[in-house]
Motif scaffolding. Structure first.
Motif, mmCIF file in Angstrom:
data_model
loop_
_atom_site.group_PDB
_atom_site.id
_atom_site.type_symbol
_atom_site.label_atom_id
_atom_site.label_comp_id
_atom_site.label_asym_id
_atom_site.label_seq_id
_atom_site.Cartn_x
_atom_site.Cartn_y
_atom_site.Cartn_z
ATOM 1 N N PRO A 61 0.814 -1.225 0.000
ATOM 2 C CA PRO A 61 0.000 0.000 0.000
ATOM 3 C C PRO A 61 0.840 1.264 0.000
ATOM 4 N N ALA A 62 1.965 1.234 0.683
ATOM 5 C CA ALA A 62 2.790 2.441 0.796
ATOM 6 C C ALA A 62 3.345 2.893 -0.544
ATOM 7 N N GLN A 63 3.450 1.964 -1.514
ATOM 8 C CA GLN A 63 4.003 2.298 -2.820
ATOM 9 C C GLN A 63 2.932 2.441 -3.901
ATOM 10 N N CYS A 64 1.678 2.266 -3.537
ATOM 11 C CA CYS A 64 0.597 2.289 -4.519
ATOM 12 C C CYS A 64 0.243 3.718 -4.907
ATOM 13 N N PRO A 90 -14.220 11.055 6.245
ATOM 14 C CA PRO A 90 -13.158 11.550 7.140
ATOM 15 C C PRO A 90 -12.338 10.427 7.765
ATOM 16 N N ALA A 91 -13.013 9.377 8.225
ATOM 17 C CA ALA A 91 -12.288 8.255 8.837
ATOM 18 C C ALA A 91 -11.558 7.427 7.789
ATOM 19 N N LEU A 92 -12.189 7.207 6.639
ATOM 20 C CA LEU A 92 -11.563 6.389 5.597
ATOM 21 C C LEU A 92 -10.333 7.065 5.018
ATOM 22 N N THR A 93 -10.429 8.347 4.710
ATOM 23 C CA THR A 93 -9.277 9.033 4.119
ATOM 24 C C THR A 93 -8.126 9.137 5.109
ATOM 25 N N ALA A 94 -8.434 9.266 6.396
ATOM 26 C CA ALA A 94 -7.365 9.289 7.403
ATOM 27 C C ALA A 94 -6.633 7.947 7.427
ATOM 28 N N ARG A 95 -7.380 6.864 7.325
ATOM 29 C CA ARG A 95 -6.783 5.528 7.296
ATOM 30 C C ARG A 95 -5.919 5.346 6.053
ATOM 31 N N LEU A 96 -6.440 5.764 4.899
ATOM 32 C CA LEU A 96 -5.701 5.593 3.652
ATOM 33 C C LEU A 96 -4.477 6.494 3.598
ATOM 34 N N GLN A 97 -4.587 7.691 4.135
ATOM 35 C CA GLN A 97 -3.439 8.600 4.138
ATOM 36 C C GLN A 97 -2.284 8.010 4.946
ATOM 37 N N ALA A 98 -2.618 7.325 6.026
ATOM 38 C CA ALA A 98 -1.583 6.730 6.871
ATOM 39 C C ALA A 98 -0.937 5.510 6.216
ATOM 40 N N ALA A 147 -1.539 4.361 2.712
ATOM 41 C CA ALA A 147 -1.283 4.446 1.262
ATOM 42 C C ALA A 147 -1.221 5.914 0.851
ATOM 43 N N PRO A 148 -0.176 6.621 1.265
ATOM 44 C CA PRO A 148 -0.117 8.073 1.051
ATOM 45 C C PRO A 148 -0.053 8.496 -0.412
ATOM 46 N N LEU A 149 0.320 7.588 -1.318
ATOM 47 C CA LEU A 149 0.433 7.936 -2.733
ATOM 48 C C LEU A 149 -0.834 7.621 -3.514
ATOM 49 N N LEU A 150 -1.812 7.008 -2.869
ATOM 50 C CA LEU A 150 -3.045 6.601 -3.546
ATOM 51 C C LEU A 150 -3.861 7.822 -3.963
ATOM 52 N N HIS A 151 -4.432 7.753 -5.165
ATOM 53 C CA HIS A 151 -5.315 8.813 -5.655
ATOM 54 C C HIS A 151 -6.756 8.308 -5.527
ATOM 55 N N LEU A 152 -7.497 8.877 -4.593
ATOM 56 C CA LEU A 152 -8.876 8.472 -4.352
ATOM 57 C C LEU A 152 -9.813 9.490 -4.985
ATOM 58 N N ILE A 155 -12.264 -0.281 3.567
ATOM 59 C CA ILE A 155 -13.594 0.338 3.619
ATOM 60 C C ILE A 155 -14.473 -0.369 4.645
ATOM 61 N N THR A 156 -14.510 -1.695 4.590
ATOM 62 C CA THR A 156 -15.374 -2.425 5.519
ATOM 63 C C THR A 156 -14.887 -2.297 6.961
ATOM 64 N N CYS A 157 -13.576 -2.276 7.160
ATOM 65 C CA CYS A 157 -13.035 -2.104 8.519
ATOM 66 C C CYS A 157 -13.373 -0.722 9.067
ATOM 67 N N THR A 158 -13.282 0.292 8.230
ATOM 68 C CA THR A 158 -13.615 1.649 8.666
ATOM 69 C C THR A 158 -15.066 1.729 9.099
ATOM 70 N N ILE A 159 -15.955 1.120 8.347
ATOM 71 C CA ILE A 159 -17.379 1.158 8.687
ATOM 72 C C ILE A 159 -17.650 0.371 9.960
ATOM 73 N N ARG A 160 -16.969 -0.752 10.154
ATOM 74 C CA ARG A 160 -17.142 -1.507 11.393
ATOM 75 C C ARG A 160 -16.708 -0.691 12.598
ATOM 76 N N GLU A 161 -15.651 0.083 12.439
ATOM 77 C CA GLU A 161 -15.178 0.911 13.548
ATOM 78 C C GLU A 161 -16.124 2.069 13.840
ATOM 79 N N LEU A 162 -16.799 2.570 12.825
ATOM 80 C CA LEU A 162 -17.757 3.658 13.020
ATOM 81 C C LEU A 162 -19.059 3.161 13.636
ATOM 82 N N ARG A 163 -19.410 1.927 13.326
ATOM 83 C CA ARG A 163 -20.728 1.421 13.682
ATOM 84 C C ARG A 163 -21.000 1.317 15.191
#
Length: 324
Positions: free
Chosen positions: A94-97, A115-123, A125-130, A300-308
């Motif tokens: 993920p770090a190189q994606c 907000p929660a998903l992008t924070a997770r992805l930024q940490a 997969a910082p190079l990912l374009h969402l 995505i599914t992990c983020t939603i489980r944490e929010l739920r």
């Protein structure tokens, strides 16, 4: 790219050339490729014909590459490594994606999830374009065509076998209104729906949704209501609610976001107190073997489980108390 010329080339010859360049010896190259020395000599002859160059010359120190062979050495390893990566299930980092991923999600879902998903992805997969698209119709078709990678939406009536689906849980439908609204302190009935204007927030593929009781109530109220406002911008809709007597059907989880729900309260949707609107994550099976897509699915599914876990209790208290 002239694919006709490429089709004439036996890629096994390039593998043989790579081994010859590494071994500088026909016998050892034959052993590595599990072929006989005569077969290796014949392969070398084919290589010389392909590149119109001797490639190797004999000397007292063994086989020496010609300038043309040295030139080929520079790119051959990279080409073969690229082919190997292309046909293998390589490890995903993920770090190189740096790929671009397109997600369809309505604004009223995104304001809670992103907000929660992008924070997770930024940490991770910082190079990912969402790329987020908040308004798109025919989402299943767009997934099949490759225009979307994922979609999060209200469960539809039907999905074909080509789609992967994950249940994300449900949320009770409520009527959103300003805190000082005349209906904020009384039980709301279906008759009330016709006494105030209604905001209809954009929902993709509305006709495909499995929320018939709510849709029927809204359509009935629309026929004799004081008016409607159809809008796709959540923040604008909430601002209208704060400053008017409009009502807006929506998911109860919107009240979880304090900044969005400021000055807004909610009442149970009349006739739908026991109904839950279910949400799903969808992708097409064309991405089933993609390590990147599998990893993102889990994020995505992990983020939603944490929010739920914090959602049901807070939302029940808000709806029951009619407070902001």
């Amino acid at each position: 790219m002239d694919t006709r010329e490429l089709a004439k080339i036996d890629l096994n010859l390039l593998i043989s050339l790579q081994v010859l360049l590494e071994e500088r010896n026909v016998s050892r190259a034959a052993e590595r490729l599990y072929i006989t020395q005569p077969a290796m000599s014949k392969t070398l002859s084919r290589l010389r014909s392909l590149f119109d160059d001797p490639l190797f010359t004999r000397s007292s120190h063994g086989m020496q590459p010609t300038p043309r062979a040295d030139e080929l050495t520079q790119g051959l390893s990279e080409i073969l490594a690229g082919i190997s990566h292309l046909v293998s299930n390589s490890h995903f980092d993920p770090a190189q994606c740096s790929a671009e991923v397109t997600l369809a999600v309505s604004e009223y879902i995104g304001v809670t999830l992103l907000p929660a998903l992008t924070a997770r992805l930024q940490a991770q997969a910082p190079l990912l374009h969402l790329k987020i698209i908040t308004r798109v119709e025919n989402q299943l078709e767009q997934l099949a065509l490759g225009n979307l990678d994922f979609a999060i939406h209200i469960r539809q009536n039907q999905y074909g076998g080509d789609f992967r689906i994950a249940d994300l849980g449900g949320s009770p439908p409520v009527l959103l209104m300003r805190a000082e609204h005349p209906l904020s302190q009384v039980p709301v009935t279906e008759t009330h729906l016709g006494q105030y204007p209604i905001i209809r927030l954009y929902v993709s593929d509305r006709e495909q949704l499995d929320v018939t009781p709510i849709s029927s109530s809204l359509e009935e109220a629309r026929q004799w209501s004081r008016g409607t406002l159809e809008i796709s911008h959540l923040m604008t809709a909430m601002e209208v609610l704060r400053n008017t007597d409009y009502l807006m059907p929506g998911p109860a989880f919107l009240l979880q976001n304090e900044s969005v729900a400021q000055g807004i309260t909610a009442q149970p949707f009349p006739g739908a107190e026991d109904i839950s609107v279910d949400y799903v994550l969808v992708s097409h099976h064309r991405t089933a073997n993609s390590p990147m897509h599998s990893w993102l699915w889990e994020q995505i599914t992990c983020t939603i489980r944490e929010l739920r876990p914090t959602q049901p209790r807070k939302l029940r208290q808000r709806v029951a108390a009619g407070s902001t």
